[in-house]
Design a protein around this motif. Structure first.
Motif, mmCIF file in Angstrom:
data_model
loop_
_atom_site.group_PDB
_atom_site.id
_atom_site.type_symbol
_atom_site.label_atom_id
_atom_site.label_comp_id
_atom_site.label_asym_id
_atom_site.label_seq_id
_atom_site.Cartn_x
_atom_site.Cartn_y
_atom_site.Cartn_z
ATOM 1 N N THR A 259 0.848 -1.188 0.000
ATOM 2 C CA THR A 259 0.000 0.000 0.000
ATOM 3 C C THR A 259 0.881 1.235 0.000
ATOM 4 O O THR A 259 1.668 1.463 0.930
ATOM 5 N N THR A 264 -2.884 3.822 -2.776
ATOM 6 C CA THR A 264 -3.113 2.768 -3.762
ATOM 7 C C THR A 264 -2.541 1.446 -3.262
ATOM 8 O O THR A 264 -1.361 1.364 -2.905
ATOM 9 N N SER A 265 -3.378 0.413 -3.250
ATOM 10 C CA SER A 265 -2.916 -0.919 -2.849
ATOM 11 C C SER A 265 -2.652 -1.759 -4.092
ATOM 12 O O SER A 265 -3.400 -1.700 -5.073
ATOM 13 N N GLU A 267 -1.555 -5.664 -5.471
ATOM 14 C CA GLU A 267 -1.308 -7.083 -5.266
ATOM 15 C C GLU A 267 -0.158 -7.524 -6.167
ATOM 16 O O GLU A 267 -0.105 -7.181 -7.356
ATOM 17 N N GLN A 347 -5.177 1.944 -16.841
ATOM 18 C CA GLN A 347 -5.000 1.786 -15.394
ATOM 19 C C GLN A 347 -5.739 0.564 -14.866
ATOM 20 O O GLN A 347 -5.373 0.008 -13.826
ATOM 21 N N ALA A 348 -6.781 0.152 -15.558
ATOM 22 C CA ALA A 348 -7.613 -0.966 -15.090
ATOM 23 C C ALA A 348 -7.265 -2.279 -15.775
ATOM 24 O O ALA A 348 -7.973 -3.283 -15.585
ATOM 25 N N PRO A 351 -6.295 -6.015 -13.172
ATOM 26 C CA PRO A 351 -7.226 -6.014 -12.044
ATOM 27 C C PRO A 351 -6.815 -6.981 -10.939
ATOM 28 O O PRO A 351 -6.076 -7.930 -11.154
ATOM 29 N N SER A 352 -7.301 -6.700 -9.751
ATOM 30 C CA SER A 352 -7.067 -7.560 -8.583
ATOM 31 C C SER A 352 -8.347 -7.666 -7.776
ATOM 32 O O SER A 352 -9.053 -6.671 -7.582
ATOM 33 N N ALA A 355 -6.955 -6.033 -4.126
ATOM 34 C CA ALA A 355 -6.339 -4.716 -3.991
ATOM 35 C C ALA A 355 -6.860 -3.808 -5.103
ATOM 36 O O ALA A 355 -7.637 -4.236 -5.973
ATOM 37 N N ASP A 356 -6.437 -2.569 -5.079
ATOM 38 C CA ASP A 356 -6.880 -1.621 -6.113
ATOM 39 C C ASP A 356 -6.420 -2.049 -7.500
ATOM 40 O O ASP A 356 -7.102 -1.808 -8.493
ATOM 41 N N THR A 357 -5.257 -2.663 -7.563
ATOM 42 C CA THR A 357 -4.711 -3.132 -8.837
ATOM 43 C C THR A 357 -3.692 -4.226 -8.549
ATOM 44 O O THR A 357 -3.201 -4.346 -7.420
ATOM 45 N N ARG A 380 -0.997 5.770 -12.469
ATOM 46 C CA ARG A 380 -1.693 5.908 -11.188
ATOM 47 C C ARG A 380 -0.900 6.758 -10.188
ATOM 48 O O ARG A 380 -1.457 7.324 -9.253
#
Length: 423
Positions: A259, A264-265, A267, A347-348, A351-352, A355-357, A380
């Motif tokens: 994090t 922003t978190s 994975e 940015q997407a 995906p996770s 986490a956020d990404t 990001r």
């Protein structure tokens, strides 16, 4: 100098010559025969021919030499041993400064990973730039656990598996004399001094050249070195994100979550997608510094090499004006640079569920569009500096093996573009 070979350019194609590089010899003079087409590539290929003949000292003489052609000759003539001696036409001082900065870049990138730890890289850069402008440069470092205390979780996470600690270097070049002067540009460099891939371990053939994974750090540092030597009069901050990506009981693992300071978190689904993790800290630091423009450089993805080969560096950005500036700078210094797709939706692309990404996709090479997806991840953390953010994915900065244009090792391609941008 030892015995010196004179090298001239000629448009006389009737003279006897050999090979695709069209070189002929007359006593102590070598003639490069120019034909229709790209003279720069012809000259560089000819320089490789001369170098392969064991010629190490040359004097560039006669007509037809431009500064760009002389520089391309130097690119083909230099080797990883850094033993080339070139007398530039009319003892050109600008070319001499460029050669000095490029030689330093090559020296750093070509060093063994045993000799160039993260701390040694940070120290060498700080010492070199301070030596160049001692009254205008200051620097500080966060080392090991101090990174975690400061919130630089990416550099710490990637580097914690090594016995040699990770480092962030912040170097401030301020020629204005005003401590409150705005930071016109922040340079951020990936400084992975060796990349095993971590637990997503690379095969041996892919790992053997991974001393070059600090090529981004060397490129931004040498570009700043050249710009200072050329009289840079604006404030620039340099952030180097330095670590070894190794395997141990302390190393970061797949499934871990980092994090960052901006909340922003991330994975970890591929420990070999580590460059973007360390650069994220550097980009956040550049934003904290209030930089008007942020430029990062990294040997970031294999995907960009699939797209561009090793003739061009990849360019990404969300600010059209900044990207146009970069393309214009590259054209001015005759370096290959190509803009590749980047939009907010990238940015997407990683995906996770946790986490956020994620830091990549859990697929070989990060899946399709890997270079753009990596740039999307970085965006990001890049913020929205008023003069834009630029990401250079350095496909052309290192030759894994010798070829008709380059000897094996660092090429320094990208340095001139970045130094030109600093103007």
């Amino acid at each position: 100098m030892s015995k010196v070979m004179k090298v001239v350019l000629t448009h006389d194609s009737a003279a006897a010559h050999w090979g695709d590089a069209s070189v002929s010899f007359d006593g102590d003079t070598a003639s490069i025969h120019l034909s229709d087409g790209d003279h720069g590539r012809q000259v560089q290929a000819a320089a490789r021919k001369l170098s392969s003949q064991g010629i190490r000292s040359v004097c560039l003489c006669g007509d037809h030499w431009t500064a760009a052609l002389q520089w391309q000759f130097g690119g083909g003539f230099q080797t990883a041993k850094l033993d080339a001696e070139i007398q530039w036409l009319n003892d050109d001082a600008q070319l001499a400064r460029q050669w000095q900065s490029a030689t330093w870049l090559r020296e750093l990138v070509n060093m063994t990973p045993e000799d160039l730890s993260p701390e040694v890289l940070a120290d060498r850069v700080a010492e070199k730039l301070t030596e160049l402008a001692p009254d205008k440069v200051s620097s500080k470092q966060w080392v090991g656990e101090a990174l975690l205390a400061a919130g630089w979780v990416g550099i710490h996470g990637v580097g914690r598996g090594s016995e040699r600690p990770p480092v962030m270097l912040e170097l401030d070049y301020n020629p204005t004399g005003d401590a409150d002067a705005p930071v016109e540009v922040a340079l951020v460099g990936k400084g992975i001094t060796f990349d095993s891939g971590g637990y997503s371990i690379k095969p041996s053939a892919s790992m053997v050249a991974m001393k070059c994974d600090m090529g981004g750090a060397a490129t931004v540092a040498s570009a700043l070195h050249l710009a200072i030597a050329n009289g840079l009069d604006k404030r620039v901050k340099l952030f180097l994100c330095c670590a070894e990506n190794l395997i141990s009981g302390h190393a970061y693992k797949l499934g871990d979550i980092l994090t960052y300071k901006n909340g922003t978190s991330v994975e970890i689904v591929n420990t070999d997608a580590e460059g973007r993790l360390v650069l994220a800290d550097g980009l956040l630091a550049a934003n904290e510094a209030g930089a008007k423009r942020i430029i990062n450089a990294a040997t970031l993805t294999g995907a960009v090499m699939v797209a561009l080969g090793d003739d061009y560096n990849g360019l990404f950005g969300l600010h059209d004006g900044a990207c146009n500036d970069a393309l214009a700078a590259a054209a001015e210094v005759d370096e290959g640079l190509w803009r590749l797709p980047l939009a907010k939706f990238h940015q997407a692309k990683c995906p996770s569920a946790f986490a956020d990404t994620a830091n990549s996709r859990a697929q070989k090479g990060g899946g399709t569009g890997g270079a753009s997806n990596a740039a999307g991840f970085l965006s990001r953390f890049a913020g929205e500096p008023e003069n834009g953010w630029l990401h250079f994915d350095l496909a052309a900065c290192y030759a894994d093996s010798s070829n008709g244009m380059w000897s094996e090792g660092a090429t320094a391609v990208g340095m001139l573009t970045l130094a030109q941008l600093l103007k």
